[in-house]
Design an enzyme around this catalytic site. Structure first.
Site, PDB file in Angstrom:
ATOM      1  CG  LEU A  78      48.950   1.989  36.178  1.00  0.00           C
ATOM      2  CD1 LEU A  78      47.985   0.852  36.437  1.00  0.00           C
ATOM      3  CD2 LEU A  78      48.153   2.945  35.838  1.00  0.00           C
ATOM      4  CD  GLU A  79      54.725   6.091  39.140  1.00  0.00           C
ATOM      5  OE1 GLU A  79      55.553   5.458  40.094  1.00  0.00           O
ATOM      6  OE2 GLU A  79      55.225   6.012  38.218  1.00  0.00           O
ATOM      7  N   GLY A  80      52.505   3.017  42.460  1.00  0.00           N
ATOM      8  CA  GLY A  80      52.134   2.750  43.634  1.00  0.00           C
ATOM      9  C   GLY A  80      51.313   1.319  43.244  1.00  0.00           C
ATOM     10  CG  ASN A 109      49.683  -6.681  33.330  1.00  0.00           C
ATOM     11  OD1 ASN A 109      49.820  -6.081  32.330  1.00  0.00           O
ATOM     12  ND2 ASN A 109      50.614  -7.589  33.828  1.00  0.00           N
ATOM     13  CD  GLU A 110      50.820 -10.691  30.897  1.00  0.00           C
ATOM     14  OE1 GLU A 110      51.275  -9.745  30.074  1.00  0.00           O
ATOM     15  OE2 GLU A 110      51.699 -11.615  31.231  1.00  0.00           O
ATOM     16  CE1 TYR A 134      59.371 -18.621  35.788  1.00  0.00           C
ATOM     17  CE2 TYR A 134      60.258 -16.884  34.560  1.00  0.00           C
ATOM     18  CZ  TYR A 134      59.150 -17.572  34.715  1.00  0.00           C
ATOM     19  OH  TYR A 134      58.334 -17.681  33.911  1.00  0.00           O
ATOM     20  N   GLY A 165      52.962 -20.838  34.525  1.00  0.00           N
ATOM     21  CA  GLY A 165      54.067 -21.522  35.032  1.00  0.00           C
ATOM     22  C   GLY A 165      53.283 -22.580  35.975  1.00  0.00           C
ATOM     23  CE  LYS A 208      54.149  -4.760  29.784  1.00  0.00           C
ATOM     24  NZ  LYS A 208      52.934  -5.262  30.686  1.00  0.00           N
ATOM     25  CG  ASN A 226      50.036 -15.424  31.664  1.00  0.00           C
ATOM     26  OD1 ASN A 226      50.887 -14.963  31.044  1.00  0.00           O
ATOM     27  ND2 ASN A 226      49.570 -14.124  32.914  1.00  0.00           N
ATOM     28  CD  GLU A 265      57.503 -17.209  28.182  1.00  0.00           C
ATOM     29  OE1 GLU A 265      56.834 -17.473  29.118  1.00  0.00           O
ATOM     30  OE2 GLU A 265      56.934 -16.806  27.127  1.00  0.00           O
ATOM     31  CD  GLU A 295      50.807  -2.934  29.181  1.00  0.00           C
ATOM     32  OE1 GLU A 295      51.309  -3.070  30.379  1.00  0.00           O
ATOM     33  OE2 GLU A 295      50.179  -3.895  28.566  1.00  0.00           O
ATOM     34  CE  LYS A 296      49.011   7.429  33.311  1.00  0.00           C
ATOM     35  NZ  LYS A 296      50.309   8.543  32.833  1.00  0.00           N
ATOM     36  CD  GLU A 336      53.134  -6.902  39.022  1.00  0.00           C
ATOM     37  OE1 GLU A 336      53.099  -8.008  38.495  1.00  0.00           O
ATOM     38  OE2 GLU A 336      53.904  -6.022  38.705  1.00  0.00           O
ATOM     39  NE  ARG A 338      49.829 -15.671  36.596  1.00  0.00           N
ATOM     40  CZ  ARG A 338      50.914 -15.897  35.837  1.00  0.00           C
ATOM     41  NH1 ARG A 338      51.345 -17.247  35.577  1.00  0.00           N
ATOM     42  NH2 ARG A 338      51.495 -14.780  35.059  1.00  0.00           N
ATOM     43  CB  SER A 397      58.714 -15.478  31.346  1.00  0.00           C
ATOM     44  OG  SER A 397      58.246 -16.642  31.379  1.00  0.00           O
ATOM     45  CG  ASP A 423      48.899 -12.060  35.806  1.00  0.00           C
ATOM     46  OD1 ASP A 423      48.529 -12.952  36.672  1.00  0.00           O
ATOM     47  OD2 ASP A 423      50.025 -12.190  35.077  1.00  0.00           O
TER      48      ASP A 423
END
Length: 322
Positions: A195-197, A284-285, A232, A291, A156, A287, A16, A192-193, A200, A271, A162, A273
């Protein structure tokens, strides 16, 4: 008290590197305090003064000149701003060096930085505290993979940002290649599983341990997932602030973000997410050095809440001094 002088650290040895230099350009342009730049090249050596400025203009620094630690007059700076995304910058390593120097710095400390950088460890802490996370399993290089859920799933590297090294796997036939890609960047991978639909959602947090949350934003895109190129490349993703969600969902996102922020012991900024799928929220995670270009999500979230980019930078420096 006189205005503090800030040392901005940018670049770094992670994939990054270029993203960090983009962030640094925005910070230098808008920082309300006197600020000097140091660039860490991809080889781990440092550039200062005009050489650092030239690297910023070029957008990349493959080679540095000064070995670590550089011969800097550290007493010139009241605050250091380590704007280094990814490993050797966001993972507690630089923070540990600054702790040894006794130098105030912007952002999370050693333990919180390391914990948030590791997607596996941070999920374990969050899940134990009852914060919903996506089902996952961690694998070390050389281990035989056992995945306790069916594809599709994401593979992952455990310690990158990023979206670097991430692969969406639709069937087991592609698992080995996905793991090989993740292990190019780290000795540990997270599966990680998928997810559908999914929608974010992202929220910014500002403060020392007990933070304040920004409005919630949403990221929309056409790619299979929010990969590096989508993040990006201008026009590939749409950032909606505020997110078109009901007030109850926004409040829950903010509450969960603040709970995670305190639980993980973060200072300065983060941040956070989230995924929203079938009415369920998943963190999710987190940060700890998001950025920081003027068009990045983190400063835009706070600008939408009434805190302009230069004032956000002022607050971060004041939080470091506090």
């Amino acid at each position: 008290m006189a205005e503090p002088t800030v040392l901005l650290l940018a670049g770094g040895q992670s994939p990054e590197h270029e993203v960090s230099l983009l962030s640094a350009e925005g910070v230098l342009r808008h920082m309300p305090f006197p600020t000097e730049l140091a660039v860490i090249a991809k080889d781990g050596r440092w550039l200062l003064g005009e050489e650092a400025e030239a690297a910023l203009k070029a957008g990349v620094a493959p080679l540095g000149r000064l070995p670590f630690p550089p011969s800097l007059d550290w007493d010139r700076y009241q605050v250091v701003f380590p704007l280094l995304h990814g490993r050797f910058g966001e993972d507690g390593t630089v923070q540990g060096f600054l702790e040894l120097l006794g130098k105030p710095y912007v952002g999370a400390g050693v333990a919180a930085s390391a914990l948030c950088m590791d997607k596996d460890l941070s999920k374990r802490v969050l899940a134990q505290a009852g914060i919903p996370v996506v089902p996952w399993v961690a694998l070390y290089r050389g281990e035989r993979p056992f995945i306790p859920f069916e594809p599709p799933f994401f593979v992952k590297p455990a310690n990158t940002g990023s979206s670097i090294g991430i692969t969406r796997v639709e069937d087991y036939a592609h698992l080995e290649a996905a793991l090989a890609e993740a292990f190019r960047h780290d000795v540990k991978a997270v599966v990680e599983k998928a997810l559908e639909g999914v929608r974010e959602l992202e929220v910014g947090v500002l403060g020392n341990i007990l933070g304040e949350a920004s409005p919630v934003g949403e990221v929309r895109y056409q790619a299979p997932f929010y990969d590096y190129e989508t993040k990006y490349t201008p026009g590939r993703a749409e950032l909606l602030i505020p997110a078109p969600i009901d007030p109850g969902t926004q409040e829950t996102v903010q509450e969960l973000a603040l709970k995670a922020y305190r639980l993980l012991g973060i200072r300065g900024m983060a941040r956070v997410d989230f995924f929203l799928a079938d009415g369920e929220l998943y963190l999710n995670e987190v940060n700890t050095i998001p950025g920081f270009t003027p068009t990045s999500m983190y400063p835009r979230l706070f600008a939408a809440g009434g805190l302009p980019y230069p004032e956000l930078l002022r607050r971060l420096v004041e939080l470091a001094l506090a």
